[in-house]
Design a protein around this motif. Structure first.
Motif, PDB file in Angstrom:
ATOM      1  N   PHE A   1      66.326 -29.293 -51.848  1.00  0.00           N
ATOM      2  CA  PHE A   1      66.694 -30.188 -52.630  1.00  0.00           C
ATOM      3  C   PHE A   1      68.228 -31.217 -51.785  1.00  0.00           C
ATOM      4  CE2 PHE A   1      69.238 -26.856 -50.603  1.00  0.00           C
ATOM      5  CZ  PHE A   1      69.943 -27.149 -49.907  1.00  0.00           C
ATOM      6  N   GLY A   2      68.330 -32.523 -52.003  1.00  0.00           N
ATOM      7  CA  GLY A   2      69.283 -33.224 -50.948  1.00  0.00           C
ATOM      8  C   GLY A   2      70.426 -32.662 -50.701  1.00  0.00           C
ATOM      9  N   PHE A   3      70.632 -32.172 -49.222  1.00  0.00           N
ATOM     10  CA  PHE A   3      70.896 -31.433 -49.160  1.00  0.00           C
ATOM     11  C   PHE A   3      72.349 -32.455 -48.399  1.00  0.00           C
ATOM     12  CE2 PHE A   3      72.791 -28.934 -44.762  1.00  0.00           C
ATOM     13  CZ  PHE A   3      73.800 -28.790 -45.342  1.00  0.00           C
TER      14      PHE A   3
ATOM     15  N   ALA B   1      68.032 -32.178 -56.856  1.00  0.00           N
ATOM     16  CA  ALA B   1      69.186 -30.191 -57.368  1.00  0.00           C
ATOM     17  C   ALA B   1      67.686 -29.890 -56.654  1.00  0.00           C
ATOM     18  CB  ALA B   1      69.125 -30.670 -58.824  1.00  0.00           C
ATOM     19  N   ILE B   2      68.402 -28.579 -56.628  1.00  0.00           N
ATOM     20  CA  ILE B   2      67.762 -27.811 -56.005  1.00  0.00           C
ATOM     21  C   ILE B   2      66.214 -27.065 -57.286  1.00  0.00           C
ATOM     22  CG2 ILE B   2      67.060 -24.902 -55.632  1.00  0.00           C
ATOM     23  CD1 ILE B   2      70.407 -25.319 -55.367  1.00  0.00           C
ATOM     24  N   LYS B   3      64.972 -27.591 -56.873  1.00  0.00           N
ATOM     25  CA  LYS B   3      63.652 -27.109 -57.601  1.00  0.00           C
ATOM     26  C   LYS B   3      62.512 -27.064 -56.548  1.00  0.00           C
ATOM     27  CE  LYS B   3      62.133 -31.693 -56.958  1.00  0.00           C
ATOM     28  NZ  LYS B   3      61.594 -32.613 -57.665  1.00  0.00           N
ATOM     29  N   ALA B   4      61.927 -26.195 -57.571  1.00  0.00           N
ATOM     30  CA  ALA B   4      60.948 -25.133 -56.847  1.00  0.00           C
ATOM     31  C   ALA B   4      60.484 -26.988 -56.495  1.00  0.00           C
ATOM     32  CB  ALA B   4      59.991 -24.414 -57.510  1.00  0.00           C
ATOM     33  N   ILE B   5      59.355 -26.025 -55.167  1.00  0.00           N
ATOM     34  CA  ILE B   5      58.319 -27.133 -54.976  1.00  0.00           C
ATOM     35  C   ILE B   5      56.403 -26.836 -54.051  1.00  0.00           C
ATOM     36  CG2 ILE B   5      60.109 -29.245 -54.860  1.00  0.00           C
ATOM     37  CD1 ILE B   5      59.319 -28.546 -51.726  1.00  0.00           C
ATOM     38  N   GLU B   6      56.081 -28.020 -54.237  1.00  0.00           N
ATOM     39  CA  GLU B   6      54.854 -27.290 -53.060  1.00  0.00           C
ATOM     40  C   GLU B   6      55.339 -28.228 -51.793  1.00  0.00           C
ATOM     41  OE1 GLU B   6      51.838 -26.156 -54.276  1.00  0.00           O
ATOM     42  OE2 GLU B   6      53.115 -25.312 -56.350  1.00  0.00           O
TER      43      GLU B   6
END
Length: 93
Positions: free
Chosen positions: A73-75, A49-54
């Protein structure tokens, strides 16, 4: 010129890193904004899913805009019109 300025208001760039589509931003979205994007753009997501990452290790190795905020995210690699709508939402934050 106005369209270009608006397009890059918050969005800076994107790239694929393995199975993740990483979007780099000038300003980080809130957790509630990310939750809303996951609901509103679930049709784009296959996998994570869409998430904030470093920055990913690959981006670090390339020294690729390490100072920017990121979501990933996995597009599905199919619905680019919807992806543009997601970018428009990000630019409105």
């Amino acid at each position: 010129m106005k369209n270009i300025t608006r397009f890059y208001r918050n969005f800076q760039s994107s790239r694929f890193v393995k199975d993740l589509f990483v979007i780099r931003l000038k300003h980080a979205p809130s957790e509630s904004a990310i939750e809303a994007m996951n609901e509103d753009f679930s049709d784009l997501v296959t996998g994570p899913a869409i998430k904030a990452i470093e920055a990913t290790p690959e981006e670090r190795a390339d020294n690729d805009n390490l100072d920017l905020h990121r979501i990933a995210f996995g597009f599905n690699r199919r619905d680019y019109g919807r992806l543009r709508q997601l970018i428009d939402v990000l630019n409105g934050l």
